[in-house]
Every structure is written in C-alpha cells, then in structure tokens.
Design a protein around this motif. Structure first.
Motif, PDB file in Angstrom:
ATOM      1  N   LEU A  26      13.915  53.753  -7.043  1.00  0.00           N
ATOM      2  CA  LEU A  26      14.125  53.385  -8.442  1.00  0.00           C
ATOM      3  C   LEU A  26      14.849  54.499  -9.191  1.00  0.00           C
ATOM      4  O   LEU A  26      15.797  54.239  -9.951  1.00  0.00           O
ATOM      5  N   ALA A  27      14.444  55.760  -8.977  1.00  0.00           N
ATOM      6  CA  ALA A  27      15.087  56.891  -9.648  1.00  0.00           C
ATOM      7  C   ALA A  27      16.553  57.006  -9.233  1.00  0.00           C
ATOM      8  O   ALA A  27      17.429  57.247 -10.078  1.00  0.00           O
ATOM      9  N   ALA A  28      16.834  56.827  -7.940  1.00  0.00           N
ATOM     10  CA  ALA A  28      18.217  56.914  -7.459  1.00  0.00           C
ATOM     11  C   ALA A  28      19.077  55.807  -8.065  1.00  0.00           C
ATOM     12  O   ALA A  28      20.232  56.028  -8.462  1.00  0.00           O
ATOM     13  N   THR A  29      18.505  54.615  -8.178  1.00  0.00           N
ATOM     14  CA  THR A  29      19.247  53.487  -8.750  1.00  0.00           C
ATOM     15  C   THR A  29      19.596  53.739 -10.212  1.00  0.00           C
ATOM     16  O   THR A  29      20.740  53.541 -10.640  1.00  0.00           O
ATOM     17  N   VAL A  30      18.602  54.182 -11.001  1.00  0.00           N
ATOM     18  CA  VAL A  30      18.846  54.447 -12.422  1.00  0.00           C
ATOM     19  C   VAL A  30      19.860  55.578 -12.593  1.00  0.00           C
ATOM     20  O   VAL A  30      20.754  55.518 -13.449  1.00  0.00           O
ATOM     21  N   ALA A  31      19.757  56.627 -11.754  1.00  0.00           N
ATOM     22  CA  ALA A  31      20.692  57.759 -11.851  1.00  0.00           C
ATOM     23  C   ALA A  31      22.126  57.321 -11.559  1.00  0.00           C
ATOM     24  O   ALA A  31      23.070  57.729 -12.260  1.00  0.00           O
ATOM     25  N   LEU A  32      22.307  56.491 -10.547  1.00  0.00           N
ATOM     26  CA  LEU A  32      23.656  56.020 -10.216  1.00  0.00           C
ATOM     27  C   LEU A  32      24.236  55.167 -11.342  1.00  0.00           C
ATOM     28  O   LEU A  32      25.421  55.289 -11.682  1.00  0.00           O
ATOM     29  N   HIS A  33      23.397  54.308 -11.925  1.00  0.00           N
ATOM     30  CA  HIS A  33      23.872  53.493 -13.048  1.00  0.00           C
ATOM     31  C   HIS A  33      24.249  54.382 -14.235  1.00  0.00           C
ATOM     32  O   HIS A  33      25.249  54.115 -14.923  1.00  0.00           O
ATOM     33  N   ALA A  34      23.455  55.410 -14.490  1.00  0.00           N
ATOM     34  CA  ALA A  34      23.746  56.310 -15.609  1.00  0.00           C
ATOM     35  C   ALA A  34      25.070  57.050 -15.387  1.00  0.00           C
ATOM     36  O   ALA A  34      25.897  57.170 -16.305  1.00  0.00           O
ATOM     37  N   LEU A  35      25.277  57.548 -14.179  1.00  0.00           N
ATOM     38  CA  LEU A  35      26.524  58.257 -13.877  1.00  0.00           C
ATOM     39  C   LEU A  35      27.727  57.325 -14.000  1.00  0.00           C
ATOM     40  O   LEU A  35      28.798  57.728 -14.499  1.00  0.00           O
ATOM     41  N   ALA A  36      27.565  56.077 -13.548  1.00  0.00           N
ATOM     42  CA  ALA A  36      28.665  55.111 -13.665  1.00  0.00           C
ATOM     43  C   ALA A  36      28.989  54.843 -15.133  1.00  0.00           C
ATOM     44  O   ALA A  36      30.163  54.745 -15.533  1.00  0.00           O
ATOM     45  N   THR A  37      27.937  54.754 -15.964  1.00  0.00           N
ATOM     46  CA  THR A  37      28.152  54.501 -17.388  1.00  0.00           C
ATOM     47  C   THR A  37      28.850  55.683 -18.061  1.00  0.00           C
ATOM     48  O   THR A  37      29.779  55.500 -18.860  1.00  0.00           O
ATOM     49  N   VAL A  38      28.394  56.897 -17.745  1.00  0.00           N
ATOM     50  CA  VAL A  38      29.015  58.100 -18.329  1.00  0.00           C
ATOM     51  C   VAL A  38      30.496  58.173 -17.953  1.00  0.00           C
ATOM     52  O   VAL A  38      31.354  58.521 -18.783  1.00  0.00           O
ATOM     53  N   ALA A  67      41.443  58.358 -13.085  1.00  0.00           N
ATOM     54  CA  ALA A  67      40.431  59.020 -12.262  1.00  0.00           C
ATOM     55  C   ALA A  67      39.027  58.564 -12.650  1.00  0.00           C
ATOM     56  O   ALA A  67      38.197  58.225 -11.790  1.00  0.00           O
ATOM     57  N   PHE A  68      38.751  58.558 -13.970  1.00  0.00           N
ATOM     58  CA  PHE A  68      37.415  58.147 -14.416  1.00  0.00           C
ATOM     59  C   PHE A  68      37.155  56.668 -14.105  1.00  0.00           C
ATOM     60  O   PHE A  68      36.030  56.274 -13.813  1.00  0.00           O
ATOM     61  N   THR A  69      38.202  55.841 -14.178  1.00  0.00           N
ATOM     62  CA  THR A  69      38.052  54.420 -13.843  1.00  0.00           C
ATOM     63  C   THR A  69      37.681  54.249 -12.379  1.00  0.00           C
ATOM     64  O   THR A  69      36.796  53.447 -12.031  1.00  0.00           O
ATOM     65  N   VAL A  70      38.346  54.979 -11.496  1.00  0.00           N
ATOM     66  CA  VAL A  70      38.041  54.903 -10.066  1.00  0.00           C
ATOM     67  C   VAL A  70      36.632  55.414  -9.786  1.00  0.00           C
ATOM     68  O   VAL A  70      35.866  54.809  -9.026  1.00  0.00           O
ATOM     69  N   VAL A  71      36.294  56.570 -10.417  1.00  0.00           N
ATOM     70  CA  VAL A  71      34.943  57.117 -10.219  1.00  0.00           C
ATOM     71  C   VAL A  71      33.882  56.125 -10.693  1.00  0.00           C
ATOM     72  O   VAL A  71      32.861  55.913 -10.029  1.00  0.00           O
ATOM     73  N   GLN A  72      34.124  55.492 -11.857  1.00  0.00           N
ATOM     74  CA  GLN A  72      33.167  54.512 -12.364  1.00  0.00           C
ATOM     75  C   GLN A  72      33.012  53.345 -11.401  1.00  0.00           C
ATOM     76  O   GLN A  72      31.904  52.872 -11.147  1.00  0.00           O
ATOM     77  N   ALA A  73      34.145  52.878 -10.842  1.00  0.00           N
ATOM     78  CA  ALA A  73      34.084  51.754  -9.899  1.00  0.00           C
ATOM     79  C   ALA A  73      33.267  52.125  -8.665  1.00  0.00           C
ATOM     80  O   ALA A  73      32.423  51.343  -8.195  1.00  0.00           O
ATOM     81  N   LEU A  74      33.504  53.324  -8.125  1.00  0.00           N
ATOM     82  CA  LEU A  74      32.765  53.756  -6.930  1.00  0.00           C
ATOM     83  C   LEU A  74      31.270  53.923  -7.222  1.00  0.00           C
ATOM     84  O   LEU A  74      30.418  53.506  -6.433  1.00  0.00           O
ATOM     85  N   LEU A  75      30.957  54.547  -8.364  1.00  0.00           N
ATOM     86  CA  LEU A  75      29.543  54.738  -8.720  1.00  0.00           C
ATOM     87  C   LEU A  75      28.854  53.400  -8.998  1.00  0.00           C
ATOM     88  O   LEU A  75      27.689  53.212  -8.653  1.00  0.00           O
ATOM     89  N   THR A  76      29.594  52.485  -9.649  1.00  0.00           N
ATOM     90  CA  THR A  76      29.013  51.161  -9.926  1.00  0.00           C
ATOM     91  C   THR A  76      28.693  50.427  -8.627  1.00  0.00           C
ATOM     92  O   THR A  76      27.637  49.798  -8.492  1.00  0.00           O
ATOM     93  N   ARG A  77      29.631  50.511  -7.673  1.00  0.00           N
ATOM     94  CA  ARG A  77      29.392  49.881  -6.375  1.00  0.00           C
ATOM     95  C   ARG A  77      28.157  50.470  -5.701  1.00  0.00           C
ATOM     96  O   ARG A  77      27.302  49.751  -5.180  1.00  0.00           O
ATOM     97  N   ALA A  78      28.045  51.805  -5.714  1.00  0.00           N
ATOM     98  CA  ALA A  78      26.886  52.458  -5.110  1.00  0.00           C
ATOM     99  C   ALA A  78      25.598  52.097  -5.845  1.00  0.00           C
ATOM    100  O   ALA A  78      24.542  51.891  -5.228  1.00  0.00           O
ATOM    101  N   ALA A  79      25.692  51.988  -7.185  1.00  0.00           N
ATOM    102  CA  ALA A  79      24.511  51.651  -7.977  1.00  0.00           C
ATOM    103  C   ALA A  79      24.013  50.246  -7.667  1.00  0.00           C
ATOM    104  O   ALA A  79      22.809  50.006  -7.513  1.00  0.00           O
ATOM    105  N   PHE A  80      24.956  49.290  -7.562  1.00  0.00           N
ATOM    106  CA  PHE A  80      24.547  47.917  -7.255  1.00  0.00           C
ATOM    107  C   PHE A  80      24.020  47.808  -5.828  1.00  0.00           C
ATOM    108  O   PHE A  80      23.116  47.020  -5.553  1.00  0.00           O
ATOM    109  N   ALA A  81      24.580  48.582  -4.917  1.00  0.00           N
ATOM    110  CA  ALA A  81      24.051  48.591  -3.546  1.00  0.00           C
ATOM    111  C   ALA A  81      22.625  49.126  -3.526  1.00  0.00           C
ATOM    112  O   ALA A  81      21.744  48.582  -2.842  1.00  0.00           O
ATOM    113  N   VAL A 142      21.703  48.088 -15.147  1.00  0.00           N
ATOM    114  CA  VAL A 142      22.998  48.674 -15.494  1.00  0.00           C
ATOM    115  C   VAL A 142      23.350  48.403 -16.950  1.00  0.00           C
ATOM    116  O   VAL A 142      23.888  49.279 -17.652  1.00  0.00           O
ATOM    117  N   SER A 143      23.046  47.218 -17.440  1.00  0.00           N
ATOM    118  CA  SER A 143      23.370  46.880 -18.828  1.00  0.00           C
ATOM    119  C   SER A 143      22.509  47.683 -19.795  1.00  0.00           C
ATOM    120  O   SER A 143      22.998  48.165 -20.830  1.00  0.00           O
TER     121      SER A 143
END
Length: 568
Positions: A26-38, A67-81, A142-143
C-alpha cells in the motif's frame, strides 16, 4: 428467509483491515502515485514560465516539459501496476474468506434462504466487487493523490486564485452527499432484485421437466417477466439518481475554471498577480477537473462495490447452529431426549425419545409427512432441536465441531450431487484413497457404471439416478463413520436390486450404527429394531416380529405391504 447483509460501517471496517494487511504494498502504491502526480505538476509550471517570459530558451523548456511528461507516464504505469498487484492480493484474501464463510453456513439456513441469494452473492456480487477493486480503487488512489497535490500546488502558486474552486466546493459536497446517501440503498435493492431473478431462472431450468409435465410454462414465464421487471425498475431508479447528480458535477468542473480566469485577469490588470501565476493557476484548476471527476465517479463505483461487499460479509452474520466448544464425545451412543422441532413455528416433532444401541440397525417407517426425514436430520446433526437434545456419548450434537460431527455421523438421502470431475475425484471428495480402496467401495454397492478415469457430472458421462445413488453410497463406505443415517438412500433403485444392495452394505458396514428411513418394508424386516413415526411421535418401537404380533400400526403397514407386493 433472506441471508443477512452487513452494515456500511462493518463493510468499511473490513475493507480497511483487508487493505492494511499489506502495508508495504500500500505504501509503495501511494508513493508511486504521488511521484507521478508531482511529475505532472511540473508541466503547467514550466508552461507558465514560457508565457511569462517568451524570451527564454524554448528548446530547454520544451525538453523539460517532454521529460516530465515521459517520467509521469512511466511512474503512472508503475503505480497502476502496483495498484493492480495490491488489488489482486486483496481479492484473493476476500474470495478465500467468502468461500470459507459460505461453507460454514448451516445447511438448514441455506435451504430456507434458497439458492438464488447465495448464487447471486457468489457470482454477481463477487464480479462487481472485483471490478471495484481492480478499477475503482486504483483510480480513487491516483485521483485522490492528484487532487490533494494539485490543490496544494495551486495554493502555493497563487493562494487567492484558490477562491473560485473553494466557492464551488459546497455545491460539489452537497450534491455528492445527496447522491451517496441514496445510492447504497439503491444498489442493495438492485442486488436483491437480481438475486430473485437468478432464483427464478435457476428453479425454472432445474425443474424444466416438472414445469413441462405440469404444463406450467406460462406461469413460469409470467413469474420470470415479473422478476425481470422488478430488476429493471431497481436499475432504473439508481440510474435516475446518477442522471440527477451528473449535471451538477459537470457544472462544478466548469465554474472554477471560468472563475479563476476572471479573478486572475482582474488581479493581473491591477498588478496583484503575474501572468505566470494566472496561467499556472488556470492550468492547475483545469488539471484538477479530470481527477476530481474520476474520483467522484469512482466513488460511485465504490458504493456499488461496497453494497456487494456488505452482501458478501453478511454471510458471516448468519448465527451458528452449534457452539464452538469442541466437546469430545465419551462414546458412540446416539440418543434423543424430549426432542421437538418446528417448521414455520409449527411443531412437526413432539417430544421424541430414542436411544440407539451402538452397532444396531434401526428402521424408521411411517406415513408420508409423519416427521421421519426431520428426525433423520436431527439425528445427523443437520438441524438442532427447538427443545430437548440429541446427544452423542452424552454430548449434544450442536456442541460438536462440524468436522468432528461429519467424521462420526453421515447422512445419505435420495438427493445426490455428481460433480463434473472423474469418478475417482468424485469418490476422493470423502478422503484420498488408493484405487484399490475406491474400487472396493464401488464393488460393495454393486457398481456397474463408468470406470475411475471417466469424467462424470454436467457435460460428462451421464449417470442414471440409480448410479448416482450408488455413487453416494460408495462415498459413505469410504467415509466409514460409526453412525449412518440413510434417508430412503436406495429409493431410486428397483426393489429387488435395492434389497440385495442393502444386504451387501449391511455386511460391509457391520458393527456400525445404521438408521434407515425407508418406505420399503423389507428394510424394516431386515433391521434389528423398527420405529414407527406417526404425527411427529414414535408410536411403536421394537423388533419386526414383536410389532407384527402386537397388531398395531406396523402390523397393518406390513399386511398392506405384503398384499401389494403379491400383486406385483
């Protein structure tokens, strides 16, 4: 009778416990979503800098945005996984617990509730909950993180420009509160109507031959149409609630953007805000709309999932029909003392007393509706008496753990289920045993059907009713309990074969206590004692010869049986 439904508070508490079983995930999931949002929040800020100072190097800003768009996409993918992995763990826990709770349900409760409710819970409700966990929970995570961080970024950029969003918040809050307070009951009603529809379909399909034989096709069609209409009306009501709520949501997303542009423009004209602040704030407010919309829509899905979860948890609210004390019987003596049992508040057994001698074969006979099968269910521990007690070695059957009770006492009726599996697997439901033991059990019941490797059951090799009954008796031989309750267990086999089968079983089960509820009096003739049940009471008890010599009810039944047998 309907199976209970857990309260909303119970469902929420259970959901929290279920998720918190996996704190690291749960902590890893929330952290990934937060990083994707930032990462996503950096894009409006960079764009605002470009608007504020067009002389800056566009290539660097564009590279930063990309760069930030690509990073967000990668983090979002990892967060949803990560969300999906967590969801599957939670679902696995929930499914296992639901199956465990369902298998612990008192059989009498399941029979009174009917198959439709439990079937709907184990199919539609499980599917809806799976959809909520797989789709709604990750999107809410994520929302929710996106809304909080975006609102924070807006407040840091230009606190005053947060006012239009805050002004619309009461409208959003009140409309959502109005909807959610009604949606849960609407979804529960939907589920209940669906369960009734499933039950109607199930009964029509399983009883198709009876329906056709009695010419009741039109009656079943009218009933099914009525259930479909009720289900449609329930879904129409919940859809109407959503249709009244959604326009308010759409308005709540548009008004903050318009308000921010107007207020920001005024502030810029009066020198109280820079162009970069107004641009970034407007983009943040616009960016806030989508996750907020997703959050609220998915909250609705969570309501639907919550209603399903409440129905699944309700299975655990069924009161146990036995105490968990785990008493150990001191002996195999089975007795009934002043036993009374009621259906719909009307007693069908009236003060029954019976002592079984270990190792004896007792035949229970009497007219239809006299209470023979009910007595058999009480002696097998399926039901508990309303008053009085049924004991094994002086321990009430309701105080025995279910596993211990089933190990000691087995009930076989004329209703048998053949699972879609090999014949070997059907037999191994009782216990794992080598093929030699399985074949010996089949031989004991005169098996002439398919071999062990043949797939039987629905879609497999069809077994005749008599073969299904022999399979059930073979399972009984493998179970090897010390007490057996046979409720017309050979009724689907022709009389001559049935008598030979019963004698073979008697030899195999020698030394076990057997209670045979029978409509064929040759079973009573071969028994050690005979109990005659009439109007919920044991009116005669003794050996076959003793009862015949008394000239009572049993003697009359025996004379009638012999006369009718002579005519065949």
């Amino acid at each position: 009778m309907k199976l209970p439904i857990a309260s909303a508070d119970q469902a929420k508490a259970y959901a929290r416990r279920l998720v918190l079983r996996h704190p690291r995930a749960l902590a890893a999931t929330v952290a990934l979503h937060a990083l994707a949002t930032v990462s996503g929040l950096a894009v409006p800020w960079l764009f605002a800098q470009l608007v504020q100072d067009p002389g800056r190097r566009i290539d660097l800003l564009a590279a930063g945005i990309a760069a930030f768009t690509v990073v967000q996409a990668l983090l979002t993918r990892a967060a949803f996984a990560a969300s999906a992995a967590l969801g599957e763990r939670v679902l696995a826990d929930l499914r296992e617990e639901f199956v465990e709770r369902s298998l612990r349900l008192p059989l009498a409760t399941v029979e009174r509730a009917g198959t439709g409710d439990l079937l709907a819970r184990s199919t539609r409700d499980v599917d809806l909950l799976e959809s909520a966990v797989r789709e709604a929970v990750p999107h809410v995570l994520v929302s929710g993180v996106t809304v909080v961080l975006t609102a924070g970024a807006l407040a840091l950029t230009a606190p005053v420009l947060l006012l239009p969003t805050l002004a619309v918040a009461p409208l959003l809050w009140l409309s959502t509160r109005w909807y959610l307070r009604r949606a849960l009951n609407a979804y529960l009603a939907e589920d209940e109507r669906w369960a009734e529809l499933i039950e109607a379909f199930s009964e029509t399909v399983t009883g198709a031959r009876t329906v056709a034989a009695l010419g009741r096709e039109e009656q079943r069609r009218v009933l099914t149409d009525a259930r479909i209409g009720a289900s449609w009306a329930a879904e129409k009501y919940s859809l109407g609630l959503r249709n009244r709520w959604n326009p308010t949501l759409e308005l709540s997303y548009v008004l903050p953007v318009v308000g921010t542009l107007l207020l920001g423009g005024l502030l810029y004209l009066h020198g109280h805000a820079s162009l970069a602040q107004v641009t970034a704030a407007t983009l943040y407010v616009q960016q806030l709309g989508y996750p907020l919309n997703v959050l609220l829509i998915q909250l609705d899905e969570l309501q639907l999932g919550g209603a399903s979860l409440a129905r699944l948890l309700g299975v655990a609210e069924v009161p146990a029909d036995r105490s968990p004390g785990g008493a150990d019987p001191s002996g195999p003596e089975l007795s009934a003392r002043d036993v009374r049992y009621a259906y719909a508040e009307r007693d069908v057994l009236h003060g029954v007393d019976l002592d079984l001698v270990p190792g004896e074969r007792l035949a229970v006979v009497g007219p239809s509706g006299a209470g023979k099968s009910t007595l058999g269910r009480l002696l097998a521990g399926i039901d508990g008496p309303r008053t009085g007690a049924v004991t094994l070695g002086a321990v009430p059957l309701t105080e025995l753990p279910l596993d211990e009770l089933r190990r000691r006492i087995s009930l076989v009726t004329q209703e048998h289920h053949v699972f879609r599996a090999t014949l070997r697997e059907n037999l191994a439901l009782v216990r794992e045993a080598p093929d030699a033991e399985l074949l010996a059990a089949l031989e004991a019941v005169g098996w002439t059907g398919p071999d062990l490797d043949t797939v039987v059951g629905s879609g497999g090799a069809a077994l005749t009713p008599a073969e299904a009954q022999r399979l059930a008796l073979a399972r009984l031989v493998l179970a090897d309990p010390h007490t057996l309750i046979l409720d017309e267990a050979t009724s689907l086999i022709d009389p001559r074969t049935a008598r030979g089968l019963e004698r073979s079983l008697a030899a195999v089960l020698h030394g076990r206590t057997v209670v045979a509820i029978a409509h064929r009096l040759h079973t009573a003739h071969d028994a050690d004692r005979v109990a005659v049940v009439e109007d919920g009471r044991i009116t005669e008890l003794g050996t076959h010869d003793e009862l015949v010599s008394r000239g009572g009810s049993y003697a009359a039944l025996w004379a009638t049986w012999n006369r009718l047998s002579g005519r065949r």
